[in-house]
Enzyme design. Structure first.
Site, PDB file in Angstrom:
ATOM      1  N   GLU A  96      -4.350  -4.635  10.938  1.00 44.63           N
ATOM      2  CA  GLU A  96      -3.316  -3.612  11.068  1.00 44.63           C
ATOM      3  C   GLU A  96      -3.548  -2.822  12.362  1.00 44.63           C
ATOM      4  O   GLU A  96      -4.399  -1.914  12.390  1.00 44.63           O
ATOM      5  CB  GLU A  96      -3.363  -2.634   9.888  1.00 44.63           C
ATOM      6  CG  GLU A  96      -3.099  -3.272   8.544  1.00 44.63           C
ATOM      7  CD  GLU A  96      -2.632  -2.227   7.531  1.00 44.63           C
ATOM      8  OE1 GLU A  96      -1.561  -2.446   6.941  1.00 44.63           O
ATOM      9  OE2 GLU A  96      -3.302  -1.206   7.342  1.00 44.63           O
ATOM     10  N   GLY A 155       3.362  -1.049   4.028  1.00 41.23           N
ATOM     11  CA  GLY A 155       3.338   0.359   3.640  1.00 41.23           C
ATOM     12  C   GLY A 155       4.692   0.785   3.086  1.00 41.23           C
ATOM     13  O   GLY A 155       5.060   0.451   1.961  1.00 41.23           O
ATOM     14  N   ASN A 185       0.871  -1.181   0.000  1.00 37.95           N
ATOM     15  CA  ASN A 185       0.000   0.000   0.000  1.00 37.95           C
ATOM     16  C   ASN A 185       0.905   1.227   0.000  1.00 37.95           C
ATOM     17  O   ASN A 185       1.525   1.538   1.012  1.00 37.95           O
ATOM     18  CB  ASN A 185      -0.893  -0.026   1.253  1.00 37.95           C
ATOM     19  CG  ASN A 185      -1.679   1.261   1.420  1.00 37.95           C
ATOM     20  OD1 ASN A 185      -1.793   2.063   0.488  1.00 37.95           O
ATOM     21  ND2 ASN A 185      -2.231   1.454   2.606  1.00 37.95           N
ATOM     22  N   TRP A 186       0.943   1.895  -1.144  1.00 39.83           N
ATOM     23  CA  TRP A 186       1.841   3.057  -1.262  1.00 39.83           C
ATOM     24  C   TRP A 186       1.310   4.279  -0.527  1.00 39.83           C
ATOM     25  O   TRP A 186       2.034   5.253  -0.347  1.00 39.83           O
ATOM     26  CB  TRP A 186       2.005   3.426  -2.734  1.00 39.83           C
ATOM     27  CG  TRP A 186       2.932   2.544  -3.493  1.00 39.83           C
ATOM     28  CD1 TRP A 186       3.391   1.306  -3.138  1.00 39.83           C
ATOM     29  CD2 TRP A 186       3.523   2.853  -4.762  1.00 39.83           C
ATOM     30  NE1 TRP A 186       4.225   0.822  -4.113  1.00 39.83           N
ATOM     31  CE2 TRP A 186       4.322   1.750  -5.121  1.00 39.83           C
ATOM     32  CE3 TRP A 186       3.449   3.936  -5.624  1.00 39.83           C
ATOM     33  CZ2 TRP A 186       5.047   1.720  -6.305  1.00 39.83           C
ATOM     34  CZ3 TRP A 186       4.161   3.903  -6.805  1.00 39.83           C
ATOM     35  CH2 TRP A 186       4.953   2.802  -7.134  1.00 39.83           C
ATOM     36  N   LYS A 187       0.025   4.276  -0.176  1.00 33.08           N
ATOM     37  CA  LYS A 187      -0.601   5.480   0.415  1.00 33.08           C
ATOM     38  C   LYS A 187      -0.370   6.654  -0.559  1.00 33.08           C
ATOM     39  O   LYS A 187      -0.349   6.425  -1.759  1.00 33.08           O
ATOM     40  CB  LYS A 187      -0.046   5.742   1.810  1.00 33.08           C
ATOM     41  CG  LYS A 187      -0.071   4.462   2.660  1.00 33.08           C
ATOM     42  CD  LYS A 187       0.240   4.671   4.087  1.00 33.08           C
ATOM     43  CE  LYS A 187       0.186   3.314   4.794  1.00 33.08           C
ATOM     44  NZ  LYS A 187       0.315   3.422   6.229  1.00 33.08           N
ATOM     45  N   GLY A 200       3.562   2.568  10.537  1.00 32.96           N
ATOM     46  CA  GLY A 200       4.547   3.637  10.332  1.00 32.96           C
ATOM     47  C   GLY A 200       5.328   4.010  11.574  1.00 32.96           C
ATOM     48  O   GLY A 200       5.975   5.055  11.603  1.00 32.96           O
ATOM     49  N   SER A 210       4.442  -1.793  10.031  1.00 34.66           N
ATOM     50  CA  SER A 210       5.898  -1.840  10.187  1.00 34.66           C
ATOM     51  C   SER A 210       6.529  -3.170   9.759  1.00 34.66           C
ATOM     52  O   SER A 210       7.517  -3.604  10.363  1.00 34.66           O
ATOM     53  CB  SER A 210       6.303  -1.482  11.626  1.00 34.66           C
ATOM     54  OG  SER A 210       5.891  -0.158  11.931  1.00 34.66           O
ATOM     55  N   GLU A 217      -6.395   4.760   8.075  1.00 32.37           N
ATOM     56  CA  GLU A 217      -6.236   6.177   7.672  1.00 32.37           C
ATOM     57  C   GLU A 217      -7.519   6.703   7.023  1.00 32.37           C
ATOM     58  O   GLU A 217      -7.826   7.888   7.129  1.00 32.37           O
ATOM     59  CB  GLU A 217      -5.010   6.317   6.750  1.00 32.37           C
ATOM     60  CG  GLU A 217      -3.722   6.172   7.555  1.00 32.37           C
ATOM     61  CD  GLU A 217      -2.539   5.587   6.808  1.00 32.37           C
ATOM     62  OE1 GLU A 217      -2.542   5.578   5.558  1.00 32.37           O
ATOM     63  OE2 GLU A 217      -1.605   5.119   7.476  1.00 32.37           O
ATOM     64  N   HIS A 244      -9.127   1.044   5.455  1.00 36.68           N
ATOM     65  CA  HIS A 244      -7.811   1.276   6.063  1.00 36.68           C
ATOM     66  C   HIS A 244      -7.988   2.276   7.208  1.00 36.68           C
ATOM     67  O   HIS A 244      -8.803   3.194   7.118  1.00 36.68           O
ATOM     68  CB  HIS A 244      -6.838   1.818   5.012  1.00 36.68           C
ATOM     69  CG  HIS A 244      -5.425   1.849   5.504  1.00 36.68           C
ATOM     70  ND1 HIS A 244      -4.972   2.812   6.382  1.00 36.68           N
ATOM     71  CD2 HIS A 244      -4.383   1.008   5.294  1.00 36.68           C
ATOM     72  CE1 HIS A 244      -3.700   2.564   6.670  1.00 36.68           C
ATOM     73  NE2 HIS A 244      -3.317   1.475   6.017  1.00 36.68           N
TER      74      HIS A 244
HETATM   75  P1  13P Z   1       3.823   0.620   7.299  1.00 39.46           P
HETATM   76  O1  13P Z   1       4.272  -0.711   6.721  1.00 39.46           O
HETATM   77  O2  13P Z   1       4.512   1.787   6.663  1.00 39.46           O
HETATM   78  O3  13P Z   1       3.829   0.613   8.768  1.00 39.46           O
HETATM   79  O4  13P Z   1       2.269   0.797   6.853  1.00 39.46           O
HETATM   80  C1  13P Z   1       1.379  -0.243   7.084  1.00 39.46           C
HETATM   81  C2  13P Z   1       0.104   0.067   6.401  1.00 39.46           C
HETATM   82  O5  13P Z   1      -0.657   0.919   6.840  1.00 39.46           O
HETATM   83  C3  13P Z   1      -0.216  -0.667   5.167  1.00 39.46           C
HETATM   84  O6  13P Z   1      -1.537  -0.480   4.792  1.00 39.46           O
END
Ligand code: 13P
Length: 245
Positions: free
Chosen positions: A160, A226, A8-10, A166, A205, A92, A90
């Site tokens: 998650e 991520g 997931n690149w966000k 993150g 992470s 976010e 998600h």
């Molecule tokens: P990170 O791997 O950067 O912690 O992000 C996880 C995430 O939210 C994937 O959707």
């Protein structure tokens, strides 16, 4: 069930990063696991032209097919391009866009109607974990965002923990196992035979350095990654750890 390494690149990445990640196609040509990249919507079309063995997904979709919803993208439009999976719920999106469990369910159903596999994200906040609410929160999210109508078509669940996203703080193997076992039992109890075919991903992470340990946990069928999914070597070592698990 085939395991899944999803990135997931966000709101990160670029055409340059996309071109760099195309190296994964060569490195994991005969992969025994599914690999999926979910770039920002604007990069979906170029990603589809660049990748063949790696699937391309979206990070969100609207719950309706079409209409006066400025800035939104429907699951039908994603299917029109050739997208095969979409993240829904998600944390976010839940936090920044006040998405509720029932909205997440509507999006998941919209995706399936369009022929796209929803990856339904769930997870507790740090406050909820510290107050001993983790399994209640997970159960409530599954009660609200899973429905028997979903179970005729494939879907994926991604656990998650919000506090692990993150931050570099990964839950202990016991903590991950507890939630994943709970999710598998929930699926078995409520949706019977589909439980064995529904991948349960862990996200938060995940890196090349901890992937092997995470993939050794029972009922972890892959990862939602991520930051590390934007770097070829990092994502490649996660995919390799999943292939060997
Ligand atoms: P990170 O791997 O950067 O912690 O992000 C996880 C995430 O939210 C994937 O959707």
């Amino acid at each position: 069930m085939k395991k899944l390494a999803a990135g997931n690149w966000k709101m990160n990445g670029s055409l340059e990063v996309l071109a760099e990640l195309a190296k994964l196609e060569i490195r994991h040509k005969e992969s025994t696991v599914d690999v999926l990249i979910c770039p920002p919507a604007i990069y979906i079309q170029p990603a589809l032209s660049l990748f063949s063995s790696i699937s391309i997904g979206a990070q969100d979709c609207h719950m309706y097919q079409s209409g006066a919803y400025t800035g939104n993208i429907s699951a039908e439009m994603l299917a029109d391009l050739g997208v095969n999976s979409v993240l829904v719920g998600h944390s976010e999106r839940r936090i920044d866009h006040t998405e509720t469990d029932s909205m997440v369910l509507q999006k998941a159903l919209a995706a399936q109607t369009a022929g796209i596999k929803p990856i339904i994200c769930i997870g507790e906040t740090l406050n909820q974990r510290e107050s001993g609410q983790t399994l209640n929160v997970i159960e409530k999210q599954m009660n609200g965002s899973l429905h028997k109508d979903l179970t005729s078509y494939p879907f994926v669940i991604a656990y998650e923990p919000v506090w692990a996203i993150g931050t570099g703080h990964v839950p202990s193997s016991q903590q991950i196992a507890e939630v994943h076992n709970f999710c598998r039992n929930y699926l078995e109890h409520n949706f019977h035979e589909i439980a064995a075919n529904t991948p349960l991903l862990y996200g938060g992470s995940v890196k090349g350095s901890n992937a092997k340990k995470i993939f050794a946990i029972p009922n972890v069928d892959g990862a939602l990654v991520g930051a590390a999914s934007l770097k070829v070597d990092d994502f490649s070592s996660i995919i390799e750890a999943l292939e060997k698990s």
